[in-house]
Enzyme design. Structure first.
Site, PDB file in Angstrom:
ATOM      1  N   GLY A 210       0.780  -1.232   0.000  1.00  0.00           N
ATOM      2  CA  GLY A 210       0.000   0.000   0.000  1.00  0.00           C
ATOM      3  C   GLY A 210       0.806   1.273   0.000  1.00  0.00           C
ATOM      4  O   GLY A 210       0.233   2.373   0.022  1.00  0.00           O
TER       5      GLY A 210
ATOM      6  N   CYS B 151     -14.601   0.104 -27.276  1.00  0.00           N
ATOM      7  CA  CYS B 151     -16.005   0.548 -27.331  1.00  0.00           C
ATOM      8  C   CYS B 151     -16.542   0.816 -25.929  1.00  0.00           C
ATOM      9  O   CYS B 151     -17.546   0.227 -25.493  1.00  0.00           O
ATOM     10  CB  CYS B 151     -16.870  -0.496 -28.038  1.00  0.00           C
ATOM     11  SG  CYS B 151     -16.453  -0.700 -29.774  1.00  0.00           S
TER      12      CYS B 151
END
Length: 418
Positions: free
Chosen positions: A229, A339
């Site tokens: 993290g 798309c």
């Protein structure tokens, strides 16, 4: 943030020839930068008697990069059977491998145990499913309302990960009763965090849980794993994580624990993004312009190569090769051919004027870039290159082909008839 000045100075003069040789698009990673970050991490934690980084394979699962990690003495944090195999292919063995489970199958547990890896269980319900309880066991801890997470992982109360606080003592008791004799404790409750104090408090939390469990059960902990993290400054204005301050404060917590309890558990970390994120760029080429309600710059990569902006709204710095100092006098969306309307590397970004044929660089793609790629629309993931320390450039993964895409459709027909 923009790639390091050193990476830029080594890459920029040769980039057009690299693009001509290999074609675009491609991710290219910087060996010198990766090694520099690894050595900095080791120096920062030199005050901790036993510290080890376990590189998070999910961030950049390429053997050429994993080999660099192994050469620096790091282990590997894995979360699937293929990731275990990748680690083994670069020489990892036994406790070099940490398997952090999540909704884990028995097959995955068996794969970890078969290589002698450290099994890091995610839930108490998994304990009776472990085929044969190993001597060393670890649990992932979820503090629930005791801590707050951040945007990527979310609120710990809502997160699917880890053993709840009220279950943690019973988890170790059951594992001990089934044969475990060595113990570790793990947590990871944030992602891409640049506040050093957050990680200091995470270690403080882990040591408090260690005290609670050992007081209840009389066991010692071999290690605590503060997770990953560690964040990087994606935006030019972001402040970087103060690694050295964080490490010094964590070393102090461990020393204090040692004075009180007569021993100090080893400290593990599983950074991925911090190790490789800043040391990669996606290089793509402008192929189209579109002028409607907005100005669009079309490039030959799409979100199959980098989906973080689409799924997180994540910012990645964008520059145009040879125009780094040109005025940013046009506002454009930089888009791919997928798309989906979120197939955008930059949205309403002020950039220098981009011409067809220009090389466009999307920065900080050395982690969770190629690794998160996918094949929607039949779009294929690009190649990966490595800028070696000696100045050579090596292709370390070829681009996907149509044959790769259709490979899973080539099989002997099998039909079940009831």
């Amino acid at each position: 943030m923009p790639m390091s000045a050193d990476f830029h100075h080594r890459l920029s003069p040769i980039l057009p020839r690299i693009a001509e040789t290999f074609g675009t698009p491609f991710h290219i990673y910087d060996e010198i930068g990766i090694r520099s970050t690894g050595e900095r991490l080791k120096r920062a934690f030199a005050g901790v008697a036993e510290f080890r980084e376990y590189y998070a394979v999910k961030a950049l699962p390429n053997p050429a990069v994993l080999r660099i990690m192994a050469e620096m003495g790091f282990g590997f944090d894995c979360s699937s059977i293929p990731e275990i195999e990748l680690a083994r292919r670069v020489g990892a063995a036994g406790e070099d491998i940490l398997f952090t489970s999540n909704n884990t199958t028995v097959e995955e547990m068996e794969a970890c145990l078969a290589v002698g890896g450290i099994l890091n269980l995610d839930d108490v319900t998994l304990i009776p499913k472990v085929p044969s309880m190993p001597e060393l066991i670890c649990f992932r801890y979820n503090p629930g309302p005791r801590r707050t997470g951040n945007a990527i992982i979310g609120n710990p109360v809502e997160a699917k990960y880890g053993v709840a606080h009220g279950q943690i003592v019973d988890a170790y008791r059951e594992a001990r009763d089934r044969g475990a004799r060595r113990f570790g404790l793990h947590t990871m409750i944030c992602s891409n965090e640049r506040n050093a104090g957050y990680f200091v408090e995470t270690v403080r939390m882990l040591l408090a849980v260690v005290e609670e469990v050992q007081d209840a059960l009389g066991i010692r902990f071999e290690f605590v794993n503060m997770g990953g993290g560690l964040g990087i400054p994606y935006r030019p204005e972001d402040e970087p994580l103060d690694l050295e301050s964080m490490a010094t404060r964590i070393a102090g917590l461990l020393e204090e624990f040692g004075r009180t309890h007569g021993y100090v558990p080893r400290l593990l970390m599983e950074s991925g993004r911090y190790m490789t994120g800043p040391h990669g760029v996606l290089v793509t080429r402008c192929i189209n312009h579109k002028h409607i309600y907005r100005e669009y710059v079309g490039v030959d990569a799409c979100m199959s190569a980098l989906m973080r902006p689409a799924i997180y709204g994540a910012y990645h710095h964008v520059t145009v090769h040879g125009k780094e100092d040109a005025p940013a006098d046009t506002v454009v969306d930089v888009v791919g051919a997928l798309c989906e309307n979120n197939d955008k590397f930059a949205v309403q970004r002020a950039l220098p004027r981009i011409e067809e044929g220009d090389l466009v660089l999307v920065h900080d793609t050395g982690a969770h870039g190629h690794a998160m790629g996918f094949n929607y629309n039949g779009r294929l993931r690009p190649q990966e290159l490595l800028l070696r320390a000696d100045g050579t450039v090596e292709r370390i993964r070829r681009a996907e082909t149509a044959d790769d895409y259709f490979a899973t459709l080539n099989f002997e027909p099998e039909v079940w008839r009831g």
